[in-house]
Design an enzyme around this catalytic site. Sequence first.
Site, short mmCIF file in Angstrom:
data_model
loop_
_atom_site.label_atom_id
_atom_site.label_comp_id
_atom_site.label_asym_id
_atom_site.label_seq_id
_atom_site.Cartn_x
_atom_site.Cartn_y
_atom_site.Cartn_z
CE LYS A 173 -50.24 -46.44 -17.91
NZ LYS A 173 -50.06 -45.97 -19.32
NE ARG B 34 -53.94 -51.26 -20.50
CZ ARG B 34 -52.63 -51.24 -20.20
NH1 ARG B 34 -52.22 -51.49 -19.00
NH2 ARG B 34 -51.76 -50.95 -21.12
NE ARG C 249 -42.19 -48.31 -23.22
CZ ARG C 249 -43.48 -48.34 -22.83
NH1 ARG C 249 -43.86 -47.72 -21.72
NH2 ARG C 249 -44.37 -48.97 -23.56
NE ARG D 210 -43.70 -52.91 -23.06
CZ ARG D 210 -44.73 -52.28 -22.53
NH1 ARG D 210 -44.55 -51.48 -21.48
NH2 ARG D 210 -45.93 -52.42 -23.03
NE ARG E 105 -48.80 -51.12 -26.21
CZ ARG E 105 -47.49 -50.83 -26.12
NH1 ARG E 105 -46.68 -51.06 -27.12
NH2 ARG E 105 -47.02 -50.34 -25.00
P1 ADP Z 1 -46.23 -45.84 -19.56
O1 ADP Z 1 -45.78 -46.52 -18.28
O2 ADP Z 1 -47.39 -44.92 -19.32
O3 ADP Z 1 -46.47 -46.79 -20.69
P2 ADP Z 1 -43.49 -44.84 -19.64
O4 ADP Z 1 -43.30 -44.26 -18.29
O5 ADP Z 1 -42.85 -46.16 -19.90
O6 ADP Z 1 -45.06 -44.88 -20.04
O7 ADP Z 1 -42.98 -43.75 -20.71
C1 ADP Z 1 -42.99 -44.03 -22.12
C2 ADP Z 1 -41.74 -43.43 -22.76
O8 ADP Z 1 -41.85 -42.01 -22.75
C3 ADP Z 1 -40.43 -43.76 -22.04
O9 ADP Z 1 -39.41 -43.95 -23.01
C4 ADP Z 1 -40.17 -42.53 -21.17
O10 ADP Z 1 -38.77 -42.32 -20.94
C5 ADP Z 1 -40.77 -41.42 -22.01
N1 ADP Z 1 -41.38 -40.35 -21.19
C6 ADP Z 1 -42.04 -40.47 -20.02
N2 ADP Z 1 -42.50 -39.26 -19.60
C7 ADP Z 1 -42.12 -38.37 -20.55
C8 ADP Z 1 -42.29 -36.93 -20.71
N3 ADP Z 1 -42.95 -36.20 -19.81
N4 ADP Z 1 -41.76 -36.36 -21.81
C9 ADP Z 1 -41.09 -37.09 -22.75
N5 ADP Z 1 -40.90 -38.43 -22.66
C10 ADP Z 1 -41.41 -39.06 -21.57
P1 AMP Z 2 -48.41 -52.07 -20.38
O1 AMP Z 2 -47.10 -52.59 -19.83
O2 AMP Z 2 -49.25 -51.45 -19.31
O3 AMP Z 2 -48.21 -51.18 -21.58
O4 AMP Z 2 -49.22 -53.35 -20.87
C1 AMP Z 2 -48.71 -54.19 -21.90
C2 AMP Z 2 -49.82 -55.11 -22.39
O5 AMP Z 2 -50.24 -55.98 -21.32
C3 AMP Z 2 -51.12 -54.43 -22.87
O6 AMP Z 2 -51.02 -54.02 -24.22
C4 AMP Z 2 -52.14 -55.53 -22.66
O7 AMP Z 2 -52.08 -56.51 -23.67
C5 AMP Z 2 -51.65 -56.18 -21.36
N1 AMP Z 2 -52.25 -55.56 -20.15
C6 AMP Z 2 -51.58 -54.91 -19.14
N2 AMP Z 2 -52.43 -54.49 -18.19
C7 AMP Z 2 -53.68 -54.87 -18.60
C8 AMP Z 2 -54.99 -54.71 -18.07
N3 AMP Z 2 -55.21 -54.06 -16.91
N4 AMP Z 2 -56.03 -55.23 -18.78
C9 AMP Z 2 -55.84 -55.90 -19.93
N5 AMP Z 2 -54.63 -56.07 -20.49
C10 AMP Z 2 -53.55 -55.56 -19.85
#
Ligand code: ADP
Ligand code: AMP
Length: 212
Positions: free
Chosen positions: A14, A89, A123, A157, A168
């Site tokens: 995302k 969510r 990541r 993170r 998660r």
């Molecule tokens: P989200 O915001 O949904 O938690 P991220 O955008 O942070 O996910 O992506 C999670 C990890 O996967 C990051 O390390 C990113 O570089 C990697 N990633 C994102 N899209 C892809 C893809 N299409 N293929 C492989 N790795 C990806």
């Molecule tokens: P994310 O960065 O989206 O992976 O979120 C990291 C953490 O923040 C999650 O595991 C939850 O603990 C909290 N969080 C983020 N967005 C939400 C949401 N919309 N509702 C509840 N918890 C959230």
Amino acid sequence: MGSIVLFGPPGAGKGTQATAISQTTGLPQVSTGDMLRAALAQGSELGERAKVFMESGQLVPDEVIIGLVGERLQEDDAGDGVLLDGFPRTIAQAEALQDIETVDLVISIEVPDERIVERICGRFSCADCGAVYHDTFNQTKTEEICDSCSGSEFIRRDDDNEGTVRSRLEAYHHQTAPLADWYHQRRVLFRVDGDRPIDEIRDDILATLKSL
Ligand code: ADP
Ligand code: AMP
């Protein structure tokens, strides 16, 4: 134009796709995860409240998140809509959002669970601009230099570890995944196969945005 929601499991991509969508639509990215991590870093009351949930991979209570997003949507730059990343969510969050904002499109990035762990555990992101990378799948072009801002400090993170990822994912399947049907019934859901190269996913999303 109303708002766009980026939907999908943790690690779906995302945040990675958000930059291009923001640039194309002009909508500011609103990531609830980023907002919570900023609150935690500042040591605010909100951060303290959210900490235990975030560390254990559970969702922060609805009323906390709904209040946070409600306030963010009042800010000047949110007047023409926002790009929501990580919110809603739960169905309760989606219902609360429905009361205050029009959602034109929900982009559901679909990635199987077995891919998620390797994505999240590799990541890292730029400490200066937040650009997201991966040890194997999305490396910086020059070693240890951010492609976007040329910064050289990177962070991982605390919750990006295998144990927390499992919790998660469980929270995602139980509390968040049912929202896909909820939005499908409202005819705004666009599903995209997220188990492909980043550029291919981006091209599909941008093509859909053009057809809006
Ligand atoms: P989200 O915001 O949904 O938690 P991220 O955008 O942070 O996910 O992506 C999670 C990890 O996967 C990051 O390390 C990113 O570089 C990697 N990633 C994102 N899209 C892809 C893809 N299409 N293929 C492989 N790795 C990806
Ligand atoms: P994310 O960065 O989206 O992976 O979120 C990291 C953490 O923040 C999650 O595991 C939850 O603990 C909290 N969080 C983020 N967005 C939400 C949401 N919309 N509702 C509840 N918890 C959230």
